[in-house]
Design a protein around this motif. Structure first.
Motif, short mmCIF file in Angstrom:
data_model
loop_
_atom_site.label_atom_id
_atom_site.label_comp_id
_atom_site.label_asym_id
_atom_site.label_seq_id
_atom_site.Cartn_x
_atom_site.Cartn_y
_atom_site.Cartn_z
N LEU A 139 -1.28 -3.99 7.04
CA LEU A 139 -1.03 -3.80 5.61
C LEU A 139 -0.88 -2.32 5.27
O LEU A 139 0.00 -1.94 4.49
CB LEU A 139 -2.17 -4.41 4.79
N VAL A 140 -1.74 -1.49 5.85
CA VAL A 140 -1.67 -0.05 5.61
C VAL A 140 -0.34 0.51 6.12
O VAL A 140 0.32 1.30 5.43
CB VAL A 140 -2.86 0.66 6.29
N ASP A 141 0.06 0.09 7.31
CA ASP A 141 1.33 0.56 7.88
C ASP A 141 2.52 0.13 7.02
O ASP A 141 3.46 0.92 6.80
CB ASP A 141 1.50 0.02 9.30
N THR A 142 2.48 -1.10 6.55
CA THR A 142 3.58 -1.61 5.72
C THR A 142 3.61 -0.91 4.37
O THR A 142 4.69 -0.59 3.84
CB THR A 142 3.43 -3.13 5.53
N ALA A 143 2.44 -0.65 3.79
CA ALA A 143 2.38 0.07 2.51
C ALA A 143 2.97 1.47 2.66
O ALA A 143 3.71 1.94 1.79
CB ALA A 143 0.92 0.15 2.04
N GLU A 144 2.66 2.12 3.77
CA GLU A 144 3.18 3.47 4.00
C GLU A 144 4.69 3.44 4.22
O GLU A 144 5.43 4.31 3.74
CB GLU A 144 2.48 4.11 5.19
N TYR A 146 6.84 1.43 2.92
CA TYR A 146 7.57 1.16 1.68
C TYR A 146 6.89 1.86 0.49
O TYR A 146 6.85 1.32 -0.61
CB TYR A 146 7.62 -0.35 1.44
N ILE A 147 6.39 3.05 0.72
CA ILE A 147 5.60 3.76 -0.28
C ILE A 147 6.34 4.01 -1.58
O ILE A 147 5.74 4.08 -2.66
CB ILE A 147 5.08 5.10 0.31
N PHE A 165 5.13 -1.26 -4.58
CA PHE A 165 4.87 -2.33 -3.60
C PHE A 165 3.63 -2.00 -2.78
O PHE A 165 2.82 -2.88 -2.47
CB PHE A 165 6.10 -2.50 -2.70
N ALA A 166 3.46 -0.73 -2.46
CA ALA A 166 2.28 -0.30 -1.71
C ALA A 166 1.01 -0.59 -2.50
O ALA A 166 -0.03 -0.97 -1.92
CB ALA A 166 2.38 1.19 -1.38
N HIS A 167 1.07 -0.42 -3.80
CA HIS A 167 -0.09 -0.70 -4.66
C HIS A 167 -0.46 -2.17 -4.57
O HIS A 167 -1.65 -2.53 -4.51
CB HIS A 167 0.25 -0.31 -6.10
N HIS A 168 0.56 -3.02 -4.57
CA HIS A 168 0.34 -4.46 -4.47
C HIS A 168 -0.33 -4.80 -3.12
O HIS A 168 -1.29 -5.56 -3.07
CB HIS A 168 1.69 -5.19 -4.59
N LEU A 169 0.18 -4.22 -2.06
CA LEU A 169 -0.41 -4.47 -0.73
C LEU A 169 -1.84 -3.95 -0.65
O LEU A 169 -2.71 -4.58 -0.04
CB LEU A 169 0.44 -3.82 0.36
N LEU A 170 -2.09 -2.81 -1.27
CA LEU A 170 -3.43 -2.24 -1.22
C LEU A 170 -4.45 -3.07 -1.99
O LEU A 170 -5.66 -2.98 -1.73
CB LEU A 170 -3.41 -0.80 -1.74
N LYS A 353 14.83 -3.92 -0.51
CA LYS A 353 14.73 -2.85 -1.51
C LYS A 353 15.75 -2.99 -2.64
O LYS A 353 15.44 -2.77 -3.81
CB LYS A 353 14.90 -1.50 -0.82
N GLU A 354 16.99 -3.32 -2.28
CA GLU A 354 18.05 -3.40 -3.28
C GLU A 354 17.75 -4.51 -4.30
O GLU A 354 17.96 -4.33 -5.51
CB GLU A 354 19.40 -3.67 -2.62
#
Length: 471
Positions: A139-144, A146-147, A165-170, A353-354
């Motif tokens: 999760l941390v890697d994915t958040a970073e 797509y920061i 999106f990173a906020h959602h994952l966190l 992303k788009e």
């Protein structure tokens, strides 16, 4: 076949009773733990002079040969010997002779099985925390990764406010971190040795329980023999923690199912974690996410099943307690499988992303910021809320979004609007404006991500140290 406990009986056990009461079909999972407990017990019997050291050595050697067979998968079990304890003891006596019967000196199957389950659950709980640590890292890697990606945030499953999106994952990092903390805390109640409690009252032999605890790596021992053999709180606590964990996984799975649908289209799940349809060739179904979501009910059932078994049991041991194992085993395997698959699903997930950029522009999730804008101009919030509500209604009826309105249209609704309104409702501005601790502002999310990295690294060190103790 004569029973090891058959001296009191004048007739054999009915075959149906043997099958109904036998637990060997599932408690054979405890074979290694049972032998570990027996090795510690016989070491203590020899050290305390309760049996001759020569006999203790012979028993130890016999147990080691059985352990090798267990690990090789060559040992067979019989219903006639009822459970894992009697099966192993019968093998021991067959291999080394009557001296094998001395192993059971100073203990009962009641404290023996309780010890097995403490050993099993201690090890498995640590392995589950290890899997949680891996999921947190994913999760941390994915958040970073797509920061900078913004996603619509929801309340009532309606567009509410844009968030990173990173906020959602966190948010899920917070949930799974608490799951890890709960399981780590549960280890305090799992890490207690019941061996030495006997059937319920202790034993007349001068045993050394602390020696056995040290040998098996337990930090403390039960202070009451009746509590030791009847306590299943440690399993209930584990099942409760596992249920909360599965609930968190289920919530996330629901979002992945939604996000990967055509209607949302926010993410693309990797083919390795999806399946197709037997009739509709176009289908790509998020089966792994759906199945993990469904298995949460299975884990809940195991918790409520054991609660129901225990609710009316008098002290101390009752045969009902045989029903404590299958749900525990099933929960362990379900949670471990779910965590391993979920981490892989997160790592391989593609964020579109788009599609997300388009989504956050085609809604009214910046309306709150527009109301705050008017408040800063001196309008009371309730009046500002009404103005923006009417402005949104105007947009809906004219097929527009707030960014599409001209300044003249804004001024028709309030004379307080100025040209800077367009900057205020820009999605990135909306996100970054929430620059408070715990908010979705870019600065705050970067800080939260760094903290999550540090916490996950610390958890990884803990896992490494604790798993080494179980080798």
């Amino acid at each position: 076949m004569s029973k090891l406990w058959g001296g009191r009986f004048t007739k054999p056990t009915d075959k149906l009773v043997e099958e109904f009461t036998a637990s060997i079909g599932f408690d054979q999972k405890l074979a290694v733990d049972d032998i570990r407990g027996s090795l510690a017990h016989v070491k203590m019997l020899g050290a305390c002079g309760i049996i001759p050291q020569e006999d203790a050595n012979k028993i130890r050697q016999g147990l080691m040969t059985i352990l090798e067979d267990v690990k090789a998968g060559t040992l067979t079990y019989t219903v006639e010997n009822e459970d894992i304890h009697m099966n192993i003891e019968k093998y021991l006596i067959d291999r080394i002779g009557p001296v094998g019967g001395k192993l059971h000196t100073g203990r009962s199957r009641n404290d023996q099985v309780a010890t097995d389950m403490h050993l099993y659950l201690r090890r498995e709980t640590k392995q589950i925390v290890a899997l949680l640590a891996d999921l947190l890292q994913a999760l941390v890697d994915t958040a970073e990764k797509y920061i900078d990606v913004v996603i619509p945030g929801y309340t009532h499953l309606q567009r509410a406010q844009p968030v990173l999106f990173a906020h959602h994952l966190l948010a899920y990092v917070g949930m799974f971190s608490r799951d890890a903390e709960r399981l780590q805390d549960a280890l305090k109640r799992i890490d207690i040795l019941p061996l030495g409690a006997g059937a319920l009252a202790g034993t007349t032999f001068p045993i050394d329980r602390k020696l056995v605890a040290k040998e098996l790596g337990f930090s403390r021992i039960y202070d009451n023999s009746m509590d030791a053999v009847s306590d299943r709180d440690f399993i209930l606590e584990f099942l409760s923690d596992a249920s909360i964990l599965m609930m968190h996984l289920s919530r996330f799975c629901e979002e992945l199912v939604l996000w990967s649908s055509t209607e949302f289209g926010f993410v693309e799940l990797d083919d390795a974690y999806c399946t197709g349809s037997s009739i509709m060739p176009q289908k790509k179904n998020p089966d792994v996410a759906e199945l993990i979501r469904g298995k949460s009910g299975r884990v809940y059932g195991n918790l409520f099943g054991l609660l129901t078994v225990l609710k009316s049991l008098p002290l101390a041991y009752n045969k009902d307690l045989q029903e404590d194992k299958e749900g525990m085993f099933d929960t362990v395997e379900t949670v471990k499988g779910s965590l391993a698959l979920f981490a892989g699903m997160i790592r391989t997930m593609e964020v579109r992303k788009e599609r997300l950029a388009k989504a956050v522009k085609e809604d009214f999730s910046n309306a709150t910021d527009l109301a705050d804008y008017l408040v800063r101009k001196g309008l009371p919030f309730r009046q500002a809320h009404e103005v923006i509500g009417k402005l949104v209604l105007y947009c809906v009826s004219h097929g527009k979004y707030l960014a599409d309105l001209t300044l003249e249209e804004y001024l028709e609704h309030s004379s307080l609007f100025e040209a800077d309104v367009y900057h205020v409702i820009d999605i990135q501005t909306v996100v970054d404006a929430r620059n408070v601790h715990g908010g979705t502002g870019s600065e705050q999310v970067k800080k939260a991500l760094e903290k999550a990295k540090e916490d996950t690294a610390r958890l990884g060190v803990w896992v490494e140290q604790e798993l080494a103790k179980e080798l």
